[in-house]
Design a protein around this motif. Sequence first.
Motif: not given
Length: 68
Positions: A35-47, A57-68
């Motif tokens: 699930a974490e791998l799938v979510a990371a891939q989806e975040r990157e595609e959105c970014a 800015r927006t891309a950085d915020l999307i990528r940062a979601r994986g750091q929380t």
Amino acid sequence: MTEAEIIFAANDSGITYYGMGKDRAKFLHHLQAFAELVAAQEREECAKLADIAEPYRTADLIRARGQT
């Protein structure tokens, strides 16, 4: 995702039929990792889309979601 959310999604998909038998904890561990791998891939595609639409800015915020 929380463990409860992962179990709910797994039940919805039908995968628990194949894996919740003998070693439930091990199955859930691997399911969480998946699930974490799938979510990371989806975040990157959105970014990547955000990079095109509004660079940085927006891309950085999307990528940062994986750091929380």
